[in-house]
Enzyme design. Sequence first.
Site, PDB file in Angstrom:
ATOM      1  N   ASP A 127      15.682  21.578 -18.866  1.00 34.73           N
ATOM      2  CA  ASP A 127      15.400  22.504 -19.594  1.00 34.73           C
ATOM      3  C   ASP A 127      17.091  22.201 -20.298  1.00 34.73           C
ATOM      4  O   ASP A 127      17.443  21.107 -19.883  1.00 34.73           O
ATOM      5  CB  ASP A 127      14.824  24.330 -19.124  1.00 34.73           C
ATOM      6  CG  ASP A 127      14.534  24.526 -19.816  1.00 34.73           C
ATOM      7  OD1 ASP A 127      14.542  24.898 -21.343  1.00 34.73           O
ATOM      8  OD2 ASP A 127      13.183  25.475 -20.199  1.00 34.73           O
ATOM      9  N   ASP A 184      10.962  28.743 -27.878  1.00 34.00           N
ATOM     10  CA  ASP A 184       9.528  28.778 -27.451  1.00 34.00           C
ATOM     11  C   ASP A 184       8.522  28.886 -28.220  1.00 34.00           C
ATOM     12  O   ASP A 184       8.631  30.186 -29.205  1.00 34.00           O
ATOM     13  CB  ASP A 184       9.700  29.664 -26.103  1.00 34.00           C
ATOM     14  CG  ASP A 184      10.572  29.290 -25.508  1.00 34.00           C
ATOM     15  OD1 ASP A 184      11.344  28.089 -25.594  1.00 34.00           O
ATOM     16  OD2 ASP A 184      11.016  29.811 -23.972  1.00 34.00           O
TER      17      ASP A 184
HETATM   18  C1  GLA Z   1      13.163  27.654 -21.870  1.00 35.71           C
HETATM   19  C2  GLA Z   1      11.974  26.978 -22.559  1.00 35.71           C
HETATM   20  C3  GLA Z   1      10.145  26.828 -21.801  1.00 35.71           C
HETATM   21  C4  GLA Z   1      10.374  27.440 -20.234  1.00 35.71           C
HETATM   22  C5  GLA Z   1      11.357  28.323 -20.301  1.00 35.71           C
HETATM   23  C6  GLA Z   1      11.583  29.024 -18.369  1.00 35.71           C
HETATM   24  O1  GLA Z   1      13.000  29.395 -22.410  1.00 35.71           O
HETATM   25  O2  GLA Z   1      12.068  26.110 -23.160  1.00 35.71           O
HETATM   26  O3  GLA Z   1       9.331  26.544 -22.013  1.00 35.71           O
HETATM   27  O4  GLA Z   1      10.997  26.678 -19.608  1.00 35.71           O
HETATM   28  O5  GLA Z   1      13.111  28.237 -20.194  1.00 35.71           O
HETATM   29  O6  GLA Z   1      12.428  29.585 -17.433  1.00 35.71           O
END
Ligand code: GLA
Length: 375
Positions: A127, A184
């Site tokens: 990430d 997301d």
């Molecule tokens: C980010 C990523 C998600 C997930 C969250 C976990 O937002 O884009 O897919 O992995 O972190 O905290």
Amino acid sequence: MLSKRPPMGFNTWNTFGTNISDEVIRTTADAMVDLGLLDAGYEYLVIDDCWSKRERDPETGKIVPDEVKFPNGMKAVSDYVHSKGLKFGMYSCAGTRTCADYPASFDHEYLDAKTFAEYGADFLKYDFCYKPDFANGPLLYRKMSMALKASGREILFSACNWGSDEVEKWIRSTGAHMYRSTGDIFDAFRSMKEIALSQIDKINYSAFGCFNDMDMLTIGMYGNGNVAAKEQEKDFDTYYKTEFAVWCMFGCPLMLGGDIRKLNEFCLNLVKNKNFIRIDQDEECRPPFIVTRCGESITFARVLSDNQLAILCVNFGERDEYGRIYFENLGITAASGVGLHMKDCYTGEDLGVVREHWQTRLAPHDCRLFICDLA
Ligand code: GLA
């Protein structure tokens, strides 16, 4: 070679968020096998954020699994996943903390890669939260890629910087095997649509070795779980069918995000649909192109191996629309007399040979996906 085709599997984030545990992983692994998902190609079981203690071990400097969530440690979980014939995935982040504020790998890349290798990990999602301002994004991904390669295990590297720094232009060079290209997803047609439309002009960068990851699927969530939307969706099943069709048409990784143990028959049949998966996994890994646009209805085509074509008509709008195919836009001229033998991937309906143009009425959010032979 890893990532010859778009990777397929399951990731804990969409449904479970922080509520992950040894038991969740083991029962999910059981379900992936028992429900035929492994046989359908879903081989990676990935633990996302929130798996560790809040701080590193002061003596070893290592990240340590949360003892309440994972009382048997991570190697035991990984061994269980492997014993089912699945592959095991872990999560970390290129900044100093993960997005949910757990220790992350900035300045600890080689130690953490070694730790994941000791667990027996086959996959690492990486990430982008808490990145120090001075740090260079591409270099951080290059570092972890090299650290994984030096770890002694073959580990699929799944980059997740949400499309920052024009990721599609450099990520392939780091050694990553897939890359998140957007923010997301949440469990709503609106979110899925926004993600898909944002990648139409970028999908050409996606190919074998390194695939554009439009995020985990929401199929089967029905407004529950960690990425639930505020608004109430009118027709989840239509939205899920279209989501799966678009991901397959775009040749994206297929990472399930709904609770596999509770998938209903509709969702299970959908994600196991052989025609859809055949398109996603086509060995030539070509991107789709737009054939026709009418209002909010878009028709995509994609050249497949074996002289076949995939065609997807999607109504992204809120009213009935026509999904249209103009064969001239496909490069199939009227003068040639060549037609397409069209088969509906979802219903199995054989439409016979069609020439010059074809159209269908589509309800809001609905789609039709075809596999076609030139005839
Ligand atoms: C980010 C990523 C998600 C997930 C969250 C976990 O937002 O884009 O897919 O992995 O972190 O905290």
